[in-house]
Design a protein around this motif. Structure first.
Motif, PDB file in Angstrom:
ATOM      1  N   LEU A 363       0.818  -1.213   0.000  1.00 44.17           N
ATOM      2  CA  LEU A 363       0.000   0.000   0.000  1.00 44.17           C
ATOM      3  C   LEU A 363       0.851   1.261   0.000  1.00 44.17           C
ATOM      4  O   LEU A 363       0.309   2.377   0.001  1.00 44.17           O
ATOM      5  N   GLY A 364       2.169   1.104   0.022  1.00 37.94           N
ATOM      6  CA  GLY A 364       3.057   2.261  -0.018  1.00 37.94           C
ATOM      7  C   GLY A 364       3.210   2.981   1.297  1.00 37.94           C
ATOM      8  O   GLY A 364       3.706   4.112   1.342  1.00 37.94           O
ATOM      9  N   MET A 365       2.822   2.349   2.409  1.00 37.57           N
ATOM     10  CA  MET A 365       2.925   2.995   3.718  1.00 37.57           C
ATOM     11  C   MET A 365       4.288   2.701   4.339  1.00 37.57           C
ATOM     12  O   MET A 365       4.768   1.568   4.288  1.00 37.57           O
ATOM     13  N   VAL A 366       4.887   3.733   4.925  1.00 39.88           N
ATOM     14  CA  VAL A 366       6.224   3.569   5.513  1.00 39.88           C
ATOM     15  C   VAL A 366       6.242   3.865   7.005  1.00 39.88           C
ATOM     16  O   VAL A 366       7.244   3.634   7.683  1.00 39.88           O
ATOM     17  N   GLU A 367       5.144   4.399   7.544  1.00 37.79           N
ATOM     18  CA  GLU A 367       5.051   4.693   8.968  1.00 37.79           C
ATOM     19  C   GLU A 367       3.718   4.177   9.513  1.00 37.79           C
ATOM     20  O   GLU A 367       2.713   4.158   8.810  1.00 37.79           O
ATOM     21  N   MET A 368       3.729   3.789  10.790  1.00 43.06           N
ATOM     22  CA  MET A 368       2.507   3.282  11.418  1.00 43.06           C
ATOM     23  C   MET A 368       1.417   4.341  11.476  1.00 43.06           C
ATOM     24  O   MET A 368       0.230   4.023  11.507  1.00 43.06           O
ATOM     25  N   SER A 369       1.814   5.603  11.453  1.00 43.22           N
ATOM     26  CA  SER A 369       0.815   6.673  11.477  1.00 43.22           C
ATOM     27  C   SER A 369      -0.039   6.679  10.210  1.00 43.22           C
ATOM     28  O   SER A 369      -1.102   7.290  10.171  1.00 43.22           O
ATOM     29  N   GLN A 370       0.439   5.987   9.163  1.00 42.90           N
ATOM     30  CA  GLN A 370      -0.305   5.916   7.906  1.00 42.90           C
ATOM     31  C   GLN A 370      -1.298   4.750   7.886  1.00 42.90           C
ATOM     32  O   GLN A 370      -2.068   4.612   6.939  1.00 42.90           O
ATOM     33  N   ALA A 371      -1.270   3.923   8.913  1.00 44.35           N
ATOM     34  CA  ALA A 371      -2.113   2.723   8.933  1.00 44.35           C
ATOM     35  C   ALA A 371      -3.594   3.100   8.876  1.00 44.35           C
ATOM     36  O   ALA A 371      -4.023   4.127   9.417  1.00 44.35           O
ATOM     37  N   LEU A 372      -4.365   2.264   8.212  1.00 45.05           N
ATOM     38  CA  LEU A 372      -5.809   2.457   8.129  1.00 45.05           C
ATOM     39  C   LEU A 372      -6.456   1.873   9.378  1.00 45.05           C
ATOM     40  O   LEU A 372      -6.256   0.696   9.697  1.00 45.05           O
ATOM     41  N   ASN A 373      -7.219   2.671  10.079  1.00 48.81           N
ATOM     42  CA  ASN A 373      -7.889   2.222  11.290  1.00 48.81           C
ATOM     43  C   ASN A 373      -9.338   1.855  10.993  1.00 48.81           C
ATOM     44  O   ASN A 373     -10.063   2.629  10.353  1.00 48.81           O
ATOM     45  N   LEU A 374      -9.763   0.684  11.452  1.00 47.66           N
ATOM     46  CA  LEU A 374     -11.145   0.274  11.266  1.00 47.66           C
ATOM     47  C   LEU A 374     -12.059   1.037  12.220  1.00 47.66           C
ATOM     48  O   LEU A 374     -11.636   1.453  13.312  1.00 47.66           O
ATOM     49  N   ILE A 375     -13.304   1.191  11.822  1.00 45.70           N
ATOM     50  CA  ILE A 375     -14.318   1.904  12.597  1.00 45.70           C
ATOM     51  C   ILE A 375     -15.389   0.908  13.018  1.00 45.70           C
ATOM     52  O   ILE A 375     -15.711  -0.028  12.277  1.00 45.70           O
ATOM     53  N   ASP A 376     -15.952   1.105  14.200  1.00 37.92           N
ATOM     54  CA  ASP A 376     -17.016   0.221  14.704  1.00 37.92           C
ATOM     55  C   ASP A 376     -16.568  -1.236  14.680  1.00 37.92           C
ATOM     56  O   ASP A 376     -17.197  -2.106  14.067  1.00 37.92           O
ATOM     57  N   ILE A 377     -15.496  -1.496  15.368  1.00 38.76           N
ATOM     58  CA  ILE A 377     -14.895  -2.833  15.349  1.00 38.76           C
ATOM     59  C   ILE A 377     -15.738  -3.800  16.175  1.00 38.76           C
ATOM     60  O   ILE A 377     -16.261  -3.465  17.237  1.00 38.76           O
ATOM     61  N   CYS A 378     -15.867  -5.025  15.656  1.00 36.38           N
ATOM     62  CA  CYS A 378     -16.597  -6.076  16.352  1.00 36.38           C
ATOM     63  C   CYS A 378     -15.725  -7.317  16.412  1.00 36.38           C
ATOM     64  O   CYS A 378     -15.086  -7.694  15.418  1.00 36.38           O
ATOM     65  N   TYR A 379     -15.660  -7.951  17.596  1.00 35.08           N
ATOM     66  CA  TYR A 379     -14.902  -9.186  17.777  1.00 35.08           C
ATOM     67  C   TYR A 379     -15.867 -10.319  18.107  1.00 35.08           C
ATOM     68  O   TYR A 379     -16.766 -10.160  18.917  1.00 35.08           O
ATOM     69  N   GLU A 380     -15.665 -11.437  17.440  1.00 39.16           N
ATOM     70  CA  GLU A 380     -16.572 -12.564  17.629  1.00 39.16           C
ATOM     71  C   GLU A 380     -15.798 -13.867  17.503  1.00 39.16           C
ATOM     72  O   GLU A 380     -14.981 -14.025  16.588  1.00 39.16           O
ATOM     73  N   GLN A 381     -16.039 -14.785  18.419  1.00 36.42           N
ATOM     74  CA  GLN A 381     -15.409 -16.100  18.303  1.00 36.42           C
ATOM     75  C   GLN A 381     -16.278 -17.003  17.446  1.00 36.42           C
ATOM     76  O   GLN A 381     -17.473 -17.163  17.673  1.00 36.42           O
ATOM     77  N   VAL A 382     -15.672 -17.578  16.413  1.00 33.99           N
ATOM     78  CA  VAL A 382     -16.358 -18.505  15.519  1.00 33.99           C
ATOM     79  C   VAL A 382     -15.578 -19.815  15.552  1.00 33.99           C
ATOM     80  O   VAL A 382     -14.547 -19.954  14.907  1.00 33.99           O
ATOM     81  N   GLY A 383     -16.085 -20.780  16.323  1.00 33.45           N
ATOM     82  CA  GLY A 383     -15.304 -21.998  16.541  1.00 33.45           C
ATOM     83  C   GLY A 383     -14.004 -21.628  17.220  1.00 33.45           C
ATOM     84  O   GLY A 383     -13.978 -20.830  18.166  1.00 33.45           O
TER      85      GLY A 383
END
Length: 589
Positions: A363-383
């Motif tokens: 993606l051409g990113m060289v710094e962590m500040s460029q990382a894409l952050n997800l919005i409205d994150i959901c965590y779920e255990q599936v098996g």
């Protein structure tokens, strides 16, 4: 904040009219029932697509009296179902709808059902995303003396805002599609704990558990199409079906610049579900002919990139697309800004490997500040796996008003090859969507014995006529299945699938009579419904174009090269109704 969409409720509840303890927190009640309306609206996602998801809950003295959801365009509205379930308890009751009703032009079935049932108050989750429908139902209800509250406008609080969010989520595909001119796109992948989607050798079966794979089938069943790249076809030879999802079968889309694909592949079997290959213009002409001979549709682009491809499928009317591609195509889609949400299945496995592929390429990113952050994150255990989901882009705000499809054509001349005096119609949510053969208008046609048969839509009648009169029990059964199909979309799928699988069962003269079949059905429709007749006559002086970019017979085609026979038939009917003379063969451009 995590919101759950998909906690299903019964189709309708028995009538309950007993008194209940008054709850002083009216906002809490409103929020609870709006979320319930959104949840039941989600029950239809993918079963008959594309269409918005509508749910309605009617409460009487604090209890649920009736509820329902729209199965698809052309079927009984959610509001009508809820009123029928609530019976007399509808009088003086409150109706909760996740989204403002959006009937076809001239139809007021949903609004009329609430008014005639004696509903006193209506709570609306969100206004309709499309400009030509937005606010119409709210104004109509208020003009009839009903109190109408719109979440976030008339009602405000944190709990109300959370309920409104569920309404946005359940119709995120329509909202994103309307605002960005691309379908709502979801990237799905399964990876190991160390971030690999395959071993260094390319072997990837199976990273995730069986429960996760069943969940993927469900995601496919909620989508209009599934996208993969050429590498996935060559390496995995996928089927891309929703065989355990319980919904419809999504179209399979293959993106490949070079068209360097194998002659033997599961995706070339279109007996159950179509495959579309999108490629660079001029790529492997001989292989394009090979695919066409198998019934695989090939669409060429001057420059193949995710943005142009998704804009094209937007114009085909797709709402929701699932991407199951490799890292290179996923990175290109992210960079193009066409992906809206991510579903990442993380398996508790470690395989290592310096050259083992990851789910997203460069993606051409060289710094962590460029990382894409997800919005409205959901965590779920599936098996044994963990499913992490979230949005790459926020759901667009409904203010300012989102332009409708035909208005966007008029504003931006680069969107369409047609002139401004052309009226476009395609999907039933368009301003002129009632012109479509899929619109929810039953017709009556002669049965051949001096009587008449009622068909649920023009499309029901048209698809059935392919097999009517064929002396074969399979063909006769197909006619009955088409006639009883719950929606025009399902009738079309049944008819098209049978035509692909058993072409010998289609009447021998079908190609010669199908125009007349469509004409007779349309004439019945525009003769039965005065408001449709008036709308057709109001277009005098304009060219009517069925705006399907992939249908070169009934539609205008991608570059305006289509025959547009549906538009021609409507213009012929218009001339007849106006008392003018017209010939089907006259120029329409």
């Amino acid at each position: 904040m995590v919101f759950s969409i998909g906690a299903y409720y019964p189709y309708s509840l028995p009538v309950i009219c007993k008194a209940a303890t008054t709850n002083n927190n009216s906002h809490a009640h409103d929020a609870m029932y709006i979320r319930r309306a959104a949840d039941i609206a989600d029950k239809s996602a993918g079963f008959t697509s594309p269409h918005p998801n509508f749910g309605c809950v009617i409460t009487s003295v604090g209890n649920v009296a009736g509820e329902g959801y729209l199965y698809a365009q052309g079927t009984k509205p959610a509001e009508v179902q809820a009123v029928e379930a609530a019976c007399e308890c509808s009088r003086g009751a409150t109706a909760y709808v996740n989204m403002e009703p959006g009937d076809c032009h001239g139809d007021h079935t949903a609004v009329s059902a609430l008014v005639q049932a004696g509903i006193k108050r209506v709570v609306v989750g969100i206004r309709h995303p499309l400009k030509h429908l937005r606010g119409n139902a709210v104004r109509a209800l208020r003009s009839q003396g009903l109190r109408v509250d719109v979440l976030g406008e008339d009602l405000q609080s944190k709990i109300i805002e959370e309920a409104r969010k569920t309404c946005l989520l359940v119709n995120a595909p329509l909202i994103h599609r309307a605002s960005s001119r691309v379908p709502f796109s979801v990237l799905k992948y399964a990876m190991t704990l160390d971030g690999k989607i395959a071993c260094s050798s390319g072997h990837a079966s199976w990273i995730s558990s069986k429960k996760s794979r069943i969940r993927v089938f469900e995601l496919r069943g909620r989508s209009d199409a599934v996208v993969v790249g050429g590498n996935t076809v060559r390496r995995d030879n996928p089927q891309l079906t929703a065989r355990h999802g319980g919904g419809h079968m999504p179209v399979r889309i293959v993106m490949t610049q070079t068209l360097n694909l194998p002659e033997e592949a599961n995706l070339w079997d279109i007996s159950n579900v179509p495959t579309i290959v999108v490629t660079q213009r001029g790529a492997r002409r001989s292989f394009q002919k090979f695919l066409a001979a198998k019934g695989v549709e090939v669409v060429e682009f001057d420059i193949l990139n995710p943005r142009d491809v998704m804009e094209y499928f937007h114009d085909r009317g797709y709402l929701s697309i699932l991407w199951e591609c490799g890292g290179t195509l996923a990175a290109s889609a992210i960079s193009s800004g066409v992906l809206h949400k991510v579903y990442a299945f993380v398996a508790p496995k470690i395989i290592g490997g310096r050259n083992a592929p990851s789910p997203v390429g460069e993606l051409g990113m060289v710094e962590m500040s460029q990382a894409l952050n997800l919005i409205d994150i959901c965590y779920e255990q599936v098996g044994p796996d963990i499913l992490i989901s979230g949005f790459l882009q926020p759901i667009p705000d409904l203010t300012p008003v989102i332009p409708s499809e035909d208005e966007t054509f008029a504003i931006d001349p680069t969107v369409t090859p047609y002139d401004s005096n052309v009226i476009f119609f395609y999907k039933t949510w368009d301003r002129y969507g009632a012109f479509s053969n899929f619109s929810p208008h039953p017709i009556q046609m002669p049965d051949g014995n001096g009587g008449y048969v009622t068909w649920s839509s023009v499309e029901h009648f048209y698809q059935a006529q392919k097999f009517v009169g064929v002396n074969d029990p399979i063909a006769q059964d197909c006619v009955e299945r088409i006639k009883s199909a719950k929606s025009p979309e399902e009738a079309a799928r049944i008819g098209r699938l049978m035509q692909r699988q058993c072409p010998d069962l289609v009447k021998s003269d079908w190609e010669h009579v199908k125009i007349d079949v469509m004409y007779r059905a349309l004439k019945s429709k525009f003769s039965i419904y005065p408001h449709l007749n008036s709308m057709l006559l109001s277009t005098a002086g304009s060219v009517l174009v069925e705006a399907s970019p992939h249908d070169h017979f009934w539609g205008g085609g991608r570059e305006g090269e289509g025959l547009n026979y549906l538009g021609r038939l409507l213009m012929q009917l218009r001339s007849e109704f106006l008392g003018e003379s017209s010939m089907l063969g006259e120029s329409t451009y």
